[in-house]
Design an enzyme around this catalytic site. Structure first.
Site, PDB file in Angstrom:
ATOM      1  N   TYR A 155       0.832  -1.202   0.000  1.00 33.06           N
ATOM      2  CA  TYR A 155       0.000   0.000   0.000  1.00 33.06           C
ATOM      3  C   TYR A 155       0.870   1.256   0.000  1.00 33.06           C
ATOM      4  O   TYR A 155       0.643   2.201  -0.765  1.00 33.06           O
ATOM      5  CB  TYR A 155      -0.880  -0.067   1.252  1.00 33.06           C
ATOM      6  CG  TYR A 155      -1.685   1.171   1.600  1.00 33.06           C
ATOM      7  CD1 TYR A 155      -2.900   1.432   0.982  1.00 33.06           C
ATOM      8  CD2 TYR A 155      -1.252   2.042   2.613  1.00 33.06           C
ATOM      9  CE1 TYR A 155      -3.651   2.545   1.351  1.00 33.06           C
ATOM     10  CE2 TYR A 155      -2.000   3.143   2.983  1.00 33.06           C
ATOM     11  CZ  TYR A 155      -3.199   3.392   2.352  1.00 33.06           C
ATOM     12  OH  TYR A 155      -3.943   4.480   2.727  1.00 33.06           O
ATOM     13  N   LYS A 159       1.060   4.530  -2.579  1.00 33.00           N
ATOM     14  CA  LYS A 159       0.845   5.907  -2.134  1.00 33.00           C
ATOM     15  C   LYS A 159       2.088   6.759  -2.439  1.00 33.00           C
ATOM     16  O   LYS A 159       1.979   7.923  -2.831  1.00 33.00           O
ATOM     17  CB  LYS A 159       0.519   5.931  -0.636  1.00 33.00           C
ATOM     18  CG  LYS A 159      -0.834   5.296  -0.289  1.00 33.00           C
ATOM     19  CD  LYS A 159      -1.988   6.079  -0.877  1.00 33.00           C
ATOM     20  CE  LYS A 159      -3.332   5.666  -0.311  1.00 33.00           C
ATOM     21  NZ  LYS A 159      -4.441   6.403  -0.953  1.00 33.00           N
TER      22      LYS A 159
HETATM   23  N1  LIG Z   1      -8.122   5.982   7.204  1.00 33.60           N
HETATM   24  C1  LIG Z   1      -6.827   6.216   7.295  1.00 33.60           C
HETATM   25  O1  LIG Z   1      -6.218   6.033   8.348  1.00 33.60           O
HETATM   26  C2  LIG Z   1      -6.090   6.740   6.109  1.00 33.60           C
HETATM   27  C3  LIG Z   1      -4.765   7.161   6.303  1.00 33.60           C
HETATM   28  C4  LIG Z   1      -4.069   7.656   5.214  1.00 33.60           C
HETATM   29  C5  LIG Z   1      -4.674   7.711   3.977  1.00 33.60           C
HETATM   30  N2  LIG Z   1      -5.949   7.284   3.811  1.00 33.60           N
HETATM   31  C6  LIG Z   1      -6.527   7.363   2.473  1.00 33.60           C
HETATM   32  O2  LIG Z   1      -7.662   8.184   2.523  1.00 33.60           O
HETATM   33  C7  LIG Z   1      -8.513   7.863   1.429  1.00 33.60           C
HETATM   34  C8  LIG Z   1      -9.934   7.759   1.918  1.00 33.60           C
HETATM   35  O3  LIG Z   1     -10.066   6.610   2.742  1.00 33.60           O
HETATM   36  P1  LIG Z   1     -10.971   6.572   4.061  1.00 33.60           P
HETATM   37  O4  LIG Z   1     -10.047   6.541   5.206  1.00 33.60           O
HETATM   38  O5  LIG Z   1     -12.016   7.603   3.983  1.00 33.60           O
HETATM   39  O6  LIG Z   1     -11.568   5.101   3.987  1.00 33.60           O
HETATM   40  P2  LIG Z   1     -12.932   4.560   3.384  1.00 33.60           P
HETATM   41  O7  LIG Z   1     -14.078   5.193   4.052  1.00 33.60           O
HETATM   42  O8  LIG Z   1     -12.813   3.087   3.434  1.00 33.60           O
HETATM   43  O9  LIG Z   1     -12.880   5.052   1.879  1.00 33.60           O
HETATM   44  C9  LIG Z   1     -12.306   4.349   0.838  1.00 33.60           C
HETATM   45  C10 LIG Z   1     -13.256   4.438  -0.307  1.00 33.60           C
HETATM   46  O10 LIG Z   1     -12.693   3.882  -1.494  1.00 33.60           O
HETATM   47  C11 LIG Z   1     -13.745   3.328  -2.231  1.00 33.60           C
HETATM   48  N3  LIG Z   1     -13.271   2.330  -3.175  1.00 33.60           N
HETATM   49  C12 LIG Z   1     -12.350   1.360  -2.959  1.00 33.60           C
HETATM   50  N4  LIG Z   1     -12.207   0.639  -4.070  1.00 33.60           N
HETATM   51  C13 LIG Z   1     -13.040   1.166  -4.994  1.00 33.60           C
HETATM   52  C14 LIG Z   1     -13.322   0.831  -6.353  1.00 33.60           C
HETATM   53  N5  LIG Z   1     -12.713  -0.165  -6.956  1.00 33.60           N
HETATM   54  N6  LIG Z   1     -14.233   1.571  -7.002  1.00 33.60           N
HETATM   55  C15 LIG Z   1     -14.885   2.569  -6.389  1.00 33.60           C
HETATM   56  N7  LIG Z   1     -14.644   2.934  -5.122  1.00 33.60           N
HETATM   57  C16 LIG Z   1     -13.722   2.221  -4.443  1.00 33.60           C
HETATM   58  C17 LIG Z   1     -14.623   2.694  -1.196  1.00 33.60           C
HETATM   59  O11 LIG Z   1     -15.914   2.579  -1.727  1.00 33.60           O
HETATM   60  P3  LIG Z   1     -17.135   1.834  -0.966  1.00 33.60           P
HETATM   61  O12 LIG Z   1     -17.657   2.854  -0.001  1.00 33.60           O
HETATM   62  O13 LIG Z   1     -18.087   1.543  -2.047  1.00 33.60           O
HETATM   63  O14 LIG Z   1     -16.530   0.642  -0.312  1.00 33.60           O
HETATM   64  C18 LIG Z   1     -14.543   3.684  -0.043  1.00 33.60           C
HETATM   65  O15 LIG Z   1     -15.599   4.587  -0.074  1.00 33.60           O
HETATM   66  C19 LIG Z   1      -7.949   6.591   0.820  1.00 33.60           C
HETATM   67  O16 LIG Z   1      -7.195   6.927  -0.302  1.00 33.60           O
HETATM   68  C20 LIG Z   1      -7.029   6.079   1.891  1.00 33.60           C
HETATM   69  O17 LIG Z   1      -6.000   5.285   1.355  1.00 33.60           O
HETATM   70  C21 LIG Z   1      -6.678   6.816   4.857  1.00 33.60           C
END
Ligand SMILES: NC(=O)c1ccc[n+]([C@@H]2O[C@H](COP(=O)([O-])OP(=O)(O)OC[C@H]3O[C@@H](n4cnc5c(N)ncnc54)[C@H](OP(=O)(O)O)[C@@H]3O)[C@@H](O)[C@H]2O)c1
Ligand SMILES: Cc1cc2nc3c(=O)[nH]c(=O)nc-3n(C[C@H](O)[C@H](O)[C@H](O)COP(=O)(O)OP(=O)(O)OC[C@H]3O[C@@H](n4cnc5c(N)ncnc54)[C@H](O)[C@@H]3O)c2cc1C
Lengths: 250, 451
Positions: A155, A159
């Site tokens: 991952y 990134k």
């Molecule tokens: N949470 C953390 O600690 C953290 C830290 C650093 C960076 N990030 C980054 O922040 C961003 C947002 O993540 P989040 O934390 O808000 O988590 P999240 O709520 O799980 O959001 C991830 C989203 O990606 C969507 N997704 C994944 N695969 C997909 C696909 N093939 N087609 C369409 N949609 C897809 C999911 O859709 P569904 O709702 O339909 O499943 C989900 O809504 C991500 O890029 C993540 O890597 C998160």
């Protein structure tokens, strides 16, 4: 609230971070296009944003793992309100590193969804923003991209690749006055991390991250560590000499 | 989305680890109820109940805060539909924004904190300082979407599933899981409040002031100096407020600006701090008898929300809250007796809210508000002496034909619950077989084992 971007596209609109950011835009009266793969979730979010004050909300269905479909997705999002002021690319997936080590197909998928797909999408959008000579392309990468670590280098590499891609895109678009924002959150309590033990001072809420994003967009920042202390933490992590780094387990 | 987490009562006396379900959608929540795990379920809103109504040791909790979406708002009628985990603070921030002429939409009923969920506000059928004018929260609820383990998803209104609707208002979370609700907001001509604080010397003066304020003032409540004895017993401050037509006020903040970061090792609320507080509070008006002002409603209606996690100030032992209502004919005598008992015990309370409820009947089978005078108090937990005082207060209330408020309670006897809530027998028929709570088992609404 200060007037933010007025035409906003959220790619991965059901991501918890995107939802929190979208709410802020809606409360400032923005028009939003929500792009994602969960029809019920998108409708629920659209209703929520309308009550919160969004001037208009459109829904687009897309699977971001389908790389061939990305150009059409970028076009449709751009067309929804005849142009965009801000695109936030928020989708992503965080699989268990052990799974990636055992399953090469899963590793390839992770690299595609977290790097290739957002890079291609951002590149398609870039052409439009460049021609319009205004706006912001914001992509959520992660502090995990700052240094390869045993616990999540699949991952993290994706990134990190994204960060490098955005750096180049920023270089290209600077002349056109388009901002490219690389958002690097630390630990955020969202669906993605629901399986982890959470709580403690390093964990942030999606709303906290969204507030930081709104401020970074207004200030046309290039790189955002959110919350801010991750900038210092990652400075130290990057600076750790290799022999010392190799004795850590995180 | 399951795990385990420690949930505390707001009084911080109960801290219990529960398995926890965290539904992110209404569909997901309904599915969790349909497959109700053995051991029993209970919704947990924002944890602002002081006692054990939102705890379910031995069973699981359904944490509702992720169901925080608005669904629809009609600016013609003021009808708002939203998910059950939306907080009142969020509703105010989004919808109570003043128009150019200062008018705006407002929640018709607001308890003393805005950090409660819609589900929690319904389940305790909460009341505000305008209880004598607007009744309780449930009166402004038009529809409830409920998930039941035995009947699936139901819409409950005053005409459809009406029995279940009445049971769910003030239903203490036992009638199933509230997924969403439709509320009727109220349009006010000015969101700001015209306020008046008046000093009074005796309880008789309070009752006189209160009777005189009933018509002209929509928000009323009084603070009483619990440490006063003898002829000073009953002195206090009466606060009344009404909307100031044409004057705008912004919604209060979504979160407090300052919070108590950690629990101090001993209670910061003790004899010395209490005397100092009471002395200062009483002198708020200086040498004047009364003071008028025009202010935003936030600090007037939610004074305690200025400091996040203030409950930590009571230290690791926590505190009890006590709230009761006694019917009008017994009100003056019983209120005097309550204050006399508190003064005799030497255990003062910093928070004191004396308030009259009006004639508007609450519809919920187990709703707390009824016509009469209500008194709310906080007592640091000093062990046996505090429990003895609570028992004494309970006895005075029950002898006067009153009732205690489950949202604030940890100690009431089963007999007091049954006497205070005569509809408890009718209510039992509406309990969802997969639901239970510590409170329900304690007062005998359910057997004492998790079902
Ligand atoms: N949470 C953390 O600690 C953290 C830290 C650093 C960076 N990030 C980054 O922040 C961003 C947002 O993540 P989040 O934390 O808000 O988590 P999240 O709520 O799980 O959001 C991830 C989203 O990606 C969507 N997704 C994944 N695969 C997909 C696909 N093939 N087609 C369409 N949609 C897809 C999911 O859709 P569904 O709702 O339909 O499943 C989900 O809504 C991500 O890029 C993540 O890597 C998160
Ligand atoms: C500072 C302060 C001041 C207060 N002032 C007042 C006041 O003036 N008037 C008043 O009436 N109360 C007052 N209260 C009490 C408070 O309003 C109630 O306890 C309220 O019910 C808390 O809501 P919550 O969302 O925190 O719910 P919780 O405390 O978490 O839960 C309360 C009950 O609601 C149930 N519940 C929650 N969500 C759902 C759902 N979705 N479906 C079914 N059941 C559900 C729970 O099972 C539980 O029985 C005050 C509390 C505080 C801390």
């Amino acid at each position: 609230m200060s007037a933010g971007p007025s035409r906003v596209a959220l790619f991965g609109a059901t991501s918890d971070i995107a939802v929190a950011y979208g709410r802020r835009c809606a409360e400032a009266g923005a028009r939003l296009v929500l792009v994602g793969r969960d029809p019920a979730g998108l409708v629920a979010s659209a209703d929520d944003l309308r009550v919160r004050g969004a001037a208009a909300v459109e829904i687009l269905h897309a699977d971001f793992a389908d790389l061939a479909g990305l150009p059409a997705v970028a076009e449709a999002a751009w067309a929804a309100f005849g142009g965009l002021d801000l695109a936030l690319v928020a989708y992503g997936a965080l699989p268990d590193q052990a799974t990636l080590e055992a399953d090469p197909a899963a590793l390839a998928e992770t690299l595609e969804l977290n790097f290739v797909s957002p890079a291609v999408l951002a590149d398609r959008l870039a052409a439009r923003f460049e021609a319009a000579r205004a706006g912001t392309i914001a992509v959520i990468t992660s502090v995990a991209g700052d240094r390869g670590r045993r616990s999540n280098y699949g991952y993290g590499a994706a990134k990190g690749g994204c960060q490098r891609f955005l750096e180049g895109l920023r270089h290209r678009l600077a002349a056109a006055g388009v901002t490219v924002l690389d958002i690097r959150p630390g630990f955020v309590a969202t669906k993605m991390t629901a399986h982890l033990p959470r709580g403690g001072p390093l964990w942030a809420t999606p709303d906290r991250v969204a507030a930081d994003i709104a401020r970074a967009v207004a200030r046309r920042k290039a790189v955002l560590y959110t919350p801010w202390f991750w900038g210092f933490i990652m400075m130290i992590v990057r600076a750790l000499p290799r022999p010392l780094f190799h004795r850590t387990r995180f | 989305m399951t795990g385990s987490a420690v949930f505390a009562s707001w009084g911080n006396r109960l801290r219990i680890a529960h398995p926890v379900l965290r539904p992110a959608t209404r569909d997901g929540a309904a599915a969790m109820v349909a497959g109700g795990p053995p051991g029993g379920l209970l919704a947990h809103g924002n944890g602002r109940s002081y006692g054990d109504v939102a705890l379910n040791p031995g069973g699981a909790l359904i944490a509702m805060r992720r169901l925080d979406r608005f669904i629809a708002f009609d600016p013609e009628t003021g009808l708002l539909t939203c998910e059950a985990g939306v907080t009142l603070a969020e509703i105010l921030a989004v919808l109570a924004r003043p128009a150019a002429d200062g008018s705006g939409w407002l929640l018709p009923v607001m308890p003393g904190t805005r950090f409660v969920t819609v589900g929690g506000a319904i389940a305790n059928d909460v009341h505000g300082k305008n209880a004598h004018r607007e009744g309780s929260f449930g009166r402004h609820v038009e529809a409830i979407e409920l998930a039941r383990s035995d009947a699936g998803r139901l819409v409950c209104t005053r005409t459809e599933n009406a029995g279940l609707f009445a049971a769910t208002l003030g239903g203490l979370g036992l009638t199933g899981l509230i997924l969403s609700a439709t509320l009727r907001l109220r349009r006010v001509a000015g969101l700001a409040l015209e306020t008046e604080d008046i000093r009074f010397d005796t309880l008789a003066d309070f009752f006189r002031l209160d009777a005189e304020s009933a018509d002209g003032w929509e928000y009323t409540a009084a603070w009483v100096d619990c440490l006063a004895r003898g002829p000073r017993l009953g002195r206090g401050l009466y606060s009344r407020a009404r909307h100031a037509a044409g004057v705008a006020a912004p919604p209060p903040a979504r979160a407090p600006r300052f919070s108590v970061p950690v629990t101090p090792p001993v209670s910061a609320v003790n004899g010395a701090s209490l005397s100092a507080f009471n002395a200062l509070y009483l002198r708020r008006l200086g040498s004047r008898r009364s003071r008028r002002a025009v202010r935003p409603y936030g600090p007037v209606l939610f004074p305690l929300d200025a400091l996040g996690r203030w409950n930590r100030l009571y230290g690791p032992k926590g505190f009890f809250q006590f709230q009761a209502v006694v019917p009008p004919q017994a009100a003056e005598a019983a209120t005097a007796e309550l204050f006399a008992a508190i003064a005799a015990s030497g255990q003062g309370s910093m928070l004191v809210v004396l308030k009259r409820f009006g004639a508007i009947a609450s519809e919920g089978l187990l709703s707390f508000p009824m016509p009469g005078t209500s008194l709310a108090l906080d007592f640091p937990d000093r062990g046996a002496s505090t429990r003895a005082l609570l028992a004494r207060l309970e006895a005075i209330v029950m002898a006067a034909g009153g009732r205690l408020y489950p949202a604030k309670d940890e100690t009431m006897a089963r007999a007091s619950f049954e006497a205070g809530y005569p509809a408890h027998a009718a209510f039992r028929a509406h309990i969802d077989p997969a639901f239970s709570s510590a409170f329900a088992r304690r007062v005998g609404l359910l057997g004492d084992t998790v079902r």
